[in-house]
Design a protein around this motif. Structure first.
Motif, PDB file in Angstrom:
ATOM      1  N   VAL A 104      46.757  15.185   4.976  1.00 53.56           N
ATOM      2  CA  VAL A 104      46.190  15.883   6.203  1.00 53.56           C
ATOM      3  C   VAL A 104      45.197  14.860   6.815  1.00 53.56           C
ATOM      4  O   VAL A 104      44.098  14.467   6.157  1.00 53.56           O
ATOM      5  N   LEU A 105      45.319  14.635   8.058  1.00 49.95           N
ATOM      6  CA  LEU A 105      44.545  13.562   8.464  1.00 49.95           C
ATOM      7  C   LEU A 105      43.400  14.132   9.490  1.00 49.95           C
ATOM      8  O   LEU A 105      43.534  14.972  10.289  1.00 49.95           O
ATOM      9  N   ASP A 106      41.997  13.938   9.061  1.00 48.39           N
ATOM     10  CA  ASP A 106      40.839  14.296   9.826  1.00 48.39           C
ATOM     11  C   ASP A 106      40.484  13.356  10.669  1.00 48.39           C
ATOM     12  O   ASP A 106      39.577  12.593  10.748  1.00 48.39           O
ATOM     13  N   ASP A 107      41.428  12.966  11.924  1.00 47.79           N
ATOM     14  CA  ASP A 107      41.184  12.263  12.913  1.00 47.79           C
ATOM     15  C   ASP A 107      41.557  12.750  14.164  1.00 47.79           C
ATOM     16  O   ASP A 107      42.498  13.424  14.752  1.00 47.79           O
ATOM     17  N   ASP A 108      40.455  12.538  15.290  1.00 48.39           N
ATOM     18  CA  ASP A 108      40.626  13.120  16.391  1.00 48.39           C
ATOM     19  C   ASP A 108      41.732  12.705  17.340  1.00 48.39           C
ATOM     20  O   ASP A 108      42.354  13.263  18.156  1.00 48.39           O
ATOM     21  N   TYR A 109      42.502  11.516  16.945  1.00 48.53           N
ATOM     22  CA  TYR A 109      43.545  10.925  17.631  1.00 48.53           C
ATOM     23  C   TYR A 109      45.105  11.572  17.142  1.00 48.53           C
ATOM     24  O   TYR A 109      46.014  10.978  17.583  1.00 48.53           O
ATOM     25  N   ALA A 110      44.897  12.131  16.252  1.00 51.68           N
ATOM     26  CA  ALA A 110      46.107  12.813  15.151  1.00 51.68           C
ATOM     27  C   ALA A 110      46.450  13.928  15.685  1.00 51.68           C
ATOM     28  O   ALA A 110      45.667  14.864  16.064  1.00 51.68           O
ATOM     29  N   SER A 111      47.631  14.180  15.937  1.00 56.88           N
ATOM     30  CA  SER A 111      48.381  15.533  16.401  1.00 56.88           C
ATOM     31  C   SER A 111      48.704  16.209  14.874  1.00 56.88           C
ATOM     32  O   SER A 111      48.589  15.880  14.070  1.00 56.88           O
ATOM     33  N   SER A 112      48.970  17.570  15.229  1.00 57.86           N
ATOM     34  CA  SER A 112      49.288  18.568  14.085  1.00 57.86           C
ATOM     35  C   SER A 112      50.251  18.046  13.363  1.00 57.86           C
ATOM     36  O   SER A 112      50.269  17.727  12.173  1.00 57.86           O
ATOM     37  N   ARG A 113      51.414  17.649  14.113  1.00 59.17           N
ATOM     38  CA  ARG A 113      52.635  17.232  13.342  1.00 59.17           C
ATOM     39  C   ARG A 113      52.808  15.817  13.945  1.00 59.17           C
ATOM     40  O   ARG A 113      53.585  15.480  14.771  1.00 59.17           O
ATOM     41  N   HIS A 114      52.142  14.621  13.371  1.00 58.06           N
ATOM     42  CA  HIS A 114      52.202  13.451  14.003  1.00 58.06           C
ATOM     43  C   HIS A 114      53.283  12.695  13.777  1.00 58.06           C
ATOM     44  O   HIS A 114      53.891  12.137  14.537  1.00 58.06           O
ATOM     45  N   ALA A 115      53.511  12.394  12.265  1.00 54.25           N
ATOM     46  CA  ALA A 115      54.660  11.398  11.937  1.00 54.25           C
ATOM     47  C   ALA A 115      55.066  11.809  10.647  1.00 54.25           C
ATOM     48  O   ALA A 115      54.481  12.517   9.978  1.00 54.25           O
ATOM     49  N   THR A 158      55.023  14.104   5.208  1.00 51.50           N
ATOM     50  CA  THR A 158      54.371  14.391   6.560  1.00 51.50           C
ATOM     51  C   THR A 158      52.789  13.938   6.968  1.00 51.50           C
ATOM     52  O   THR A 158      52.072  14.152   5.950  1.00 51.50           O
ATOM     53  N   LEU A 159      52.590  13.552   8.041  1.00 50.10           N
ATOM     54  CA  LEU A 159      51.475  13.090   8.447  1.00 50.10           C
ATOM     55  C   LEU A 159      50.665  13.868   9.512  1.00 50.10           C
ATOM     56  O   LEU A 159      51.573  13.926  10.576  1.00 50.10           O
ATOM     57  N   GLY A 160      49.699  14.306   9.498  1.00 50.80           N
ATOM     58  CA  GLY A 160      48.987  15.137  10.961  1.00 50.80           C
ATOM     59  C   GLY A 160      47.706  16.013  10.448  1.00 50.80           C
ATOM     60  O   GLY A 160      47.403  15.883   9.240  1.00 50.80           O
ATOM     61  N   ARG A 161      47.097  16.568  11.461  1.00 49.57           N
ATOM     62  CA  ARG A 161      46.029  17.429  11.354  1.00 49.57           C
ATOM     63  C   ARG A 161      46.352  18.810  10.817  1.00 49.57           C
ATOM     64  O   ARG A 161      45.538  19.521  10.344  1.00 49.57           O
ATOM     65  N   ALA A 162      47.665  19.192  10.684  1.00 48.57           N
ATOM     66  CA  ALA A 162      48.141  20.636   9.985  1.00 48.57           C
ATOM     67  C   ALA A 162      47.881  20.673   8.640  1.00 48.57           C
ATOM     68  O   ALA A 162      47.918  19.620   7.703  1.00 48.57           O
TER      69      ALA A 162
END
Length: 173
Positions: free
Chosen positions: A111-122, A101-105
């Motif tokens: 765990v993506l530290d990216d302003d354009y990523a959602s909590s559960r992105h992909a 899983t990829l995202g800010r969660a």
């Protein structure tokens, strides 16, 4: 208008104003810190304290086993994911047949530290044939596979860039 009616109207207006302030603070707090994840129950044979000290256990969705050749792994099959661009550049995740899983969660595999990523992105997962597939999980800013926005799960080929905001990830052998 009587003094009683005027006082009741003032108190009602004050209550509505405070309710608005409280809701606004809660929305800002959830945007900054995210939502809290529920604790997972301990698996059989583990105590709750040993589960809390380790990473949460992620189980892949139930899927038929992929056909394998001798040696337990298909020849030429990708073996890892590499973050090639972004704040996590150089990070490598071994592919072992589990869903990634990829995202800010905080409980995402990457765990993506990216302003354009959602909590559960992909998510990236193996399909029934053992082919790795990438799927956007309804993110706001989208997931791009080789400059094309994903609208449905798409199979991954080694070297194809997956872009989530400023982060680029590739599947490699």
């Amino acid at each position: 208008m009587s003094d009683l009616t005027l006082t009741v109207m003032r108190l009602g207006f004050l209550a509505v104003l405070w309710l608005f302030v409280i809701v606004a603070v809660q929305v800002i707090r959830s945007d900054l810190f995210g939502t809290k994840a529920a604790a997972r129950p301990a698996r059989r044979g583990q105590s709750a304290s040993s589960t809390a000290a380790t990473q949460p256990v992620r189980t892949p969705p139930a899927q038929p086993a992929a056909p394998q050749q001798s040696g337990g792994r298909r020849r030429g099959a990708p073996t890892h994911l590499v973050v090639v661009q972004g704040s996590l550049a150089g990070t490598t995740v071994a592919l072992q047949g589990q869903t990634i899983t990829l995202g800010r969660a905080h409980d995402s595999t990457i765990v993506l530290d990216d302003d354009y990523a959602s909590s559960r992105h992909a998510r990236i997962y193996p399909d029934q044939t053992g082919q790795w597939t990438v799927e956007d999980l309804g993110s706001t800013n989208g997931t791009y596979l080789d400059r094309q926005r994903l609208t449905a799960p798409m199979p991954l080929q080694p070297g194809m860039p997956i872009r989530i905001g400023r982060t680029v990830i590739e599947l490699r052998k």
